[in-house]
Design an enzyme around this catalytic site. Structure first.
Site: not given
Ligand code: SAJ
Length: 437
Positions: A274
């Site tokens: 995502c």
């Molecule tokens: N990450 C960081 N720093 C942060 C947060 C995340 O490095 O502060 C990294 C994570 O380790 C990961 C990536 O970014 O590798 C994505 O992290 P994420 O928490 O956005 O996780 P996803 O992609 O599984 O889930 C996201 C959803 N997350 C949240 O809302 C917390 C959301 O953005 C969407 O609903 C979902 O993707 C989607 O399916 O679109």
């Protein structure tokens, strides 16, 4: 409109037949919620192994409890098939298929197109079709609607067409499909009314919006918001490294501010299917309007450069030990793209491992959620996380902060640790073995 009322009555009575196309981490939890809301649900999934598992009441999605799935399957409220046979019997069809980008970051709508073409063969008056897949604003109206109207039926008159973006956060124990507000936009007022009635009967809250295109934009904004803020803290990590500051300490202090800020943390890169990808749907579409989405492009560049930064820090640490990269043994802790899940798509750990291998290091990995990794040109098996394995490594790199790993044991037994997720926060480190990103 009588057709809307008919559908709403069926929804109210739970006699509406619901189809969910694509039973992945989005589709299967939704299909289960719809079954638990009292609907008879038909899952249409191209992977026959998944179809067989579901029909046996077996789960394969981290966020679902198998006993819930088994109960609904046993009750006859949920079943799956590969074909589109019988779609004409359905009243509602929800689409949750992948919308990947190709390696040039160009949207690949092959799955959405294929499903839409299949649906157009079975479309009948009164049906509601809703796309949940994350995509660029305009997909539902510009791509799906024309295909569905080849049936001779007219959108918002003869059938209903909506976009309701999925908001699944894999591994999130607090916010799940049922209790996460759902944005709903239709291609016209009748479609909106029908879709709101349906989603409102399955989920706790729905958020109407003026069009399918606006609903699509909401989702890509949500993920762009994350990508940009993650890139901001990643850039801060690079600068703090230059300035000899501890970025984790700086951020923890910044996030004590009770208003106007939201926690994000640096990492080895950005994984998942995502955040690293969705914003580029908007970037691609914006070009059609002669518009450069500079934040998206910059965020992508910064986030994609993080594995290289991990490699640089790793070589510094090895150098302090008088070791050449090509003669080093490195244990990477974590293959999954984020903690406590088994999904490795776009995981930064993959890029980190490849960079380390390219410099000749002998790299192994441990991930409690991923016992084997034979993808993306790698052919590795998760090594048991023993004290011996920790001691044998010249460097242990923590790339995913899985909760089940004993970080005190890691710090006690490793020679040196590069912690890219601050997973060792609070772990005693009397010998100063740990280096933070
Ligand atoms: N990450 C960081 N720093 C942060 C947060 C995340 O490095 O502060 C990294 C994570 O380790 C990961 C990536 O970014 O590798 C994505 O992290 P994420 O928490 O956005 O996780 P996803 O992609 O599984 O889930 C996201 C959803 N997350 C949240 O809302 C917390 C959301 O953005 C969407 O609903 C979902 O993707 C989607 O399916 O679109």
């Amino acid at each position: 409109m009588k057709m809307v009322k008919n559908l709403k009555d069926k929804i109210e009575a739970r006699s509406a037949r619901v189809g969910v196309v694509g039973l992945g981490y989005v589709g299967l939890p939704f299909a289960l919620e719809a079954a638990q809301a009292g609907f008879e649900v038909l899952g249409i999934e191209r992977n026959p192994a998944r179809v067989a598992k579901i029909n046996n009441g077996e789960n394969y999605v981290d966020d679902i409890r198998e006993k819930d799935l088994a109960r609904e399957v046993k009750a006859g409220r949920l079943r799956a098939q590969v074909s589109f046979d019988g779609v004409e019997e359905l009243d509602v069809v929800v689409i949750a298929v992948p919308t990947p980008l190709d390696k040039n970051l160009v949207p690949d709508l092959q799955y959405v197109r294929h499903v839409t073409e299949e649906l157009s063969k079975h479309l009948r008056p009164g049906q509601l079709v809703s796309l949940e897949s994350t995509t660029y604003p305009g997909t539902t109206e510009e791509v799906m609607q024309p295909i569905l109207e080849t049936s001779g039926l007219k959108a918002d008159q003869d059938f209903f067409l909506a976009h309701s973006p999925e908001r699944v956060d894999p591994g999130n124990k607090r916010w799940q499909t049922r209790n996460t507000a759902k944005v709903v936009g239709g291609v016209g007022p009748n479609s909106l009314e029908a879709a709101l009635a349906f989603y409102g009967s399955v989920l706790e809250s729905v958020v109407p919006i003026s069009s399918a295109k606006a609903a699509e934009m909401v989702k890509v904004f949500e993920n762009t918001f994350r990508a940009v803020n993650i890139a901001l803290v990643n850039e801060l990590a690079l600068l703090c490294d230059r300035m000899g500051l501890n970025v984790w300490e700086v951020l923890d202090a910044a996030f004590t501010k009770p208003f106007g800020i939201m926690p994000f943390y640096p990492g080895p890169g950005v994984g998942g299917h995502c955040i690293p990808l969705d914003p580029h749907y908007l970037e691609w579409k914006a070009r059609e309007y002669n518009f450069r989405t500079r934040f998206i492009a910059l965020a992508g560049e910064v986030n994609r450069a993080m594995p290289e930064f991990v490699r640089t820090k790793a070589w510094r640490i090895l150098n302090e030990q008088g070791l050449a990269p090509s003669r080093s043994r490195i244990l990477v802790l974590g293959m999954a793209y984020k903690k406590d899940i088994s999904d490795w798509r776009e995981s930064p750990a993959i890029e980190v491992i490849k960079l380390l291998q390219a410099d000749g290091a002998a790299v192994s990995y441990h991930d409690p959620h991923i016992p084997v990794f034979k993808h993306e040109g790698l052919d590795l098996e998760s090594v048991p996380l023993t004290e011996a394995a920790l001691r044998e490594a010249d460097l242990v790199i923590i790339t995913t902060d899985h909760s089940s790993v004993d970080y005190a044991c890691v710090v006690a037994n490793a020679r040196r640790v590069l912690d890219t997720k601050n997973a060792t926060k609070g772990v005693p480190d009397p010998e100063g073995k740990v280096t933070l990103l």
